[in-house]
Write a protein that holds these residues in place. Structure first.
Motif, mmCIF file in Angstrom:
data_model
loop_
_atom_site.group_PDB
_atom_site.id
_atom_site.type_symbol
_atom_site.label_atom_id
_atom_site.label_comp_id
_atom_site.label_asym_id
_atom_site.label_seq_id
_atom_site.Cartn_x
_atom_site.Cartn_y
_atom_site.Cartn_z
ATOM 1 N N CYS A 256 44.363 20.510 38.602
ATOM 2 C CA CYS A 256 44.008 21.801 39.198
ATOM 3 C C CYS A 256 44.762 22.035 40.502
ATOM 4 C CB CYS A 256 42.519 21.876 39.516
ATOM 5 S SG CYS A 256 41.422 21.275 38.233
ATOM 6 N N ASP A 257 44.907 23.288 40.851
ATOM 7 C CA ASP A 257 45.321 23.663 42.203
ATOM 8 C C ASP A 257 44.031 23.894 42.983
ATOM 9 O OD1 ASP A 257 46.152 24.889 44.541
ATOM 10 O OD2 ASP A 257 47.791 25.974 43.571
ATOM 11 N N ARG B 50 40.050 31.522 45.406
ATOM 12 C CA ARG B 50 39.628 32.508 44.403
ATOM 13 C C ARG B 50 38.160 32.376 44.030
ATOM 14 N NH1 ARG B 50 44.941 32.018 40.377
ATOM 15 N NH2 ARG B 50 46.485 32.249 42.033
ATOM 16 N N ASP B 51 37.415 31.545 44.754
ATOM 17 C CA ASP B 51 35.995 31.332 44.476
ATOM 18 C C ASP B 51 35.777 30.880 43.033
ATOM 19 O OD1 ASP B 51 33.268 31.202 45.030
ATOM 20 O OD2 ASP B 51 32.917 33.272 44.383
ATOM 21 N N VAL B 52 36.592 29.936 42.603
ATOM 22 C CA VAL B 52 36.449 29.319 41.276
ATOM 23 C C VAL B 52 35.867 27.924 41.488
ATOM 24 C CG1 VAL B 52 37.676 28.513 39.222
ATOM 25 C CG2 VAL B 52 38.391 30.633 40.355
ATOM 26 N N ASP C 219 35.333 31.977 32.497
ATOM 27 C CA ASP C 219 34.744 33.105 33.215
ATOM 28 C C ASP C 219 33.939 33.895 32.193
ATOM 29 O OD1 ASP C 219 36.560 34.741 31.797
ATOM 30 O OD2 ASP C 219 37.888 35.023 33.516
ATOM 31 N N LEU C 220 33.440 35.053 32.564
ATOM 32 C CA LEU C 220 32.579 35.798 31.640
ATOM 33 C C LEU C 220 33.352 36.422 30.481
ATOM 34 C CD1 LEU C 220 30.004 37.444 34.073
ATOM 35 C CD2 LEU C 220 29.773 35.375 32.692
ATOM 36 N N ARG D 168 44.460 34.455 36.350
ATOM 37 C CA ARG D 168 43.664 33.565 37.193
ATOM 38 C C ARG D 168 43.630 32.158 36.595
ATOM 39 N NH1 ARG D 168 37.487 35.223 38.942
ATOM 40 N NH2 ARG D 168 37.554 34.475 41.092
ATOM 41 N N LEU D 169 43.545 32.083 35.278
ATOM 42 C CA LEU D 169 43.528 30.800 34.577
ATOM 43 C C LEU D 169 44.780 29.996 34.904
ATOM 44 C CD1 LEU D 169 42.805 30.333 30.769
ATOM 45 C CD2 LEU D 169 44.823 29.355 31.798
ATOM 46 N N HIS D 170 45.959 30.609 34.739
ATOM 47 C CA HIS D 170 47.201 29.870 34.939
ATOM 48 C C HIS D 170 47.338 29.402 36.383
ATOM 49 C CE1 HIS D 170 48.623 30.488 30.931
ATOM 50 N NE2 HIS D 170 48.622 31.799 31.036
#
Length: 330
Positions: free
Chosen positions: A35-36, A43-45, A60-61, A137-139
């Motif tokens: 992960c980064d 990004r609040d992930v 995500d949703l 966002r995933l990438h």
């Protein structure tokens, strides 16, 4: 995991669920390599680690997850993936198929990955389904800037081209996907008895029917919640690894560092000039020795390492060294 341990060993159970934006890594994975982590924070992930194996996935949703629990004797790696592929073919008009890696794909692109867990009597199959997820966002979240510099014993993810189901169907959404999978599950195992669960509520009364001992199979106690949320599980569970830092170019020296990590904590830290370089002056040697002495024992994160290295900051050269190492831990 709770259902695996507490439900009737003869039962077939389908769990359909979604998460807020998060990255979920496998039990034996390295979050610093997968992960980064800086991007996740920005990004609040959230970061989570599951109890099953497999690679890192983004939720995500716009991503619906399915879990199928079954008797161990009936488990095969393709069984549930084939059920999901049939659900898309028969009820959503999406030409899905199962790949050699047990993933579900459409048109050569992966839409669903899998992970598994087996015990003596039970097994489960986890799967993701990208319906309308934020792939940009995933990438960004699943590309570690340090991956090439980390030598790890854990399981590496295998990148694959991915797509959303929405690329192949305008009508597919979370509800339609759940309905399609439920229909295929019912075709294989008979009529289903749906139980809707609010994961924030405890206990979940109707789910007690799933447990032969009468306890609530889905109610996760506070101790289990705390364990799965703890730093020691999400990061400290990581298998041993070594992070090699090259390119420490300073006006006064060129240096490299080798940091060994055990259970998420620094085991050793060696910072040194190239073998053919002249011996560093005493004040630089003191900075190198100070890092080797102070950093072991720190959590492998910027805040804890910075606190450990704070006594060295009185010296300019040592402060530059600390900033270089801390940047790699961010």
């Amino acid at each position: 995991d709770r259902l695996l341990r507490r439900s009737d060993p003869r039962a077939h159970i389908l769990l359909l669920w979604r998460n807020r934006p998060c990255v979920v890594i496998g039990r034996n994975q390295n979050p610093w390599k997968e992960c980064d982590l800086a991007a996740l924070r920005a990004r609040d992930v959230w970061l989570a680690r599951r109890t099953s194996g497999g690679g890192a996935v983004y939720h995500d949703l716009g991503n619906t997850n399915y879990t199928v629990l079954m008797p161990r004797a009936e488990f095969s790696r393709d069984r549930c993936a084939q059920m999901v592929a049939r659900a898309l073919q028969n009820h959503a008009d999406v030409p899905a198929h199962v790949t050699a890696r047990h993933d579900v794909a459409v048109g050569g692109r992966k839409v669903s990955g899998s992970a598994f867990k087996l015990t003596t009597a039970r097994a489960f199959h986890h799967g993701t389904m990208l319906i309308d997820a934020d792939l940009a966002r995933l990438h960004g979240c699943l590309r570690s800037p340090h991956a090439a510099a980390i030598e790890a014993r854990g399981v590496d993810s295998v990148p694959s081209p991915v797509a959303n189901l929405r690329d192949f169907s305008w009508s597919i959404d979370h509800a339609a996907f759940c309905d399609a999978v439920c229909r295929e599950f019912a075709a294989a195992h008979g009529p289903v008895s749906p139980v809707h669960v609010d994961p924030a509520a405890e206990p979940v009364g109707p789910a007690a029917k799933l447990d032969p001992d009468g306890a609530d199979a889905l109610a996760v106690d506070a101790e289990a919640r705390a364990r799965l949320a703890a730093w020691d599980w999400r990061y400290g569970q990581t298998p041993d690894f070594v992070h090699r830092l090259d390119g420490g170019y300073f006006s006064w020296a060129t240096l490299s560092a080798t940091i060994a990590v055990h259970r998420g904590h620094v085991a050793s830290a060696v910072v040194a000039p190239p073998p053919d370089a002249s011996a560093p002056p005493p004040h630089v040697r003191a900075a190198l020795d100070g890092i080797a002495h102070l950093l072991p024992g720190a959590r492998y994160d910027r805040a804890d390492a910075a606190a450990r290295l704070a006594p060295l900051r009185a010296d300019r050269h040592a402060a530059e060294l600390c900033d270089w190492i801390l940047a790699a831990l961010d």
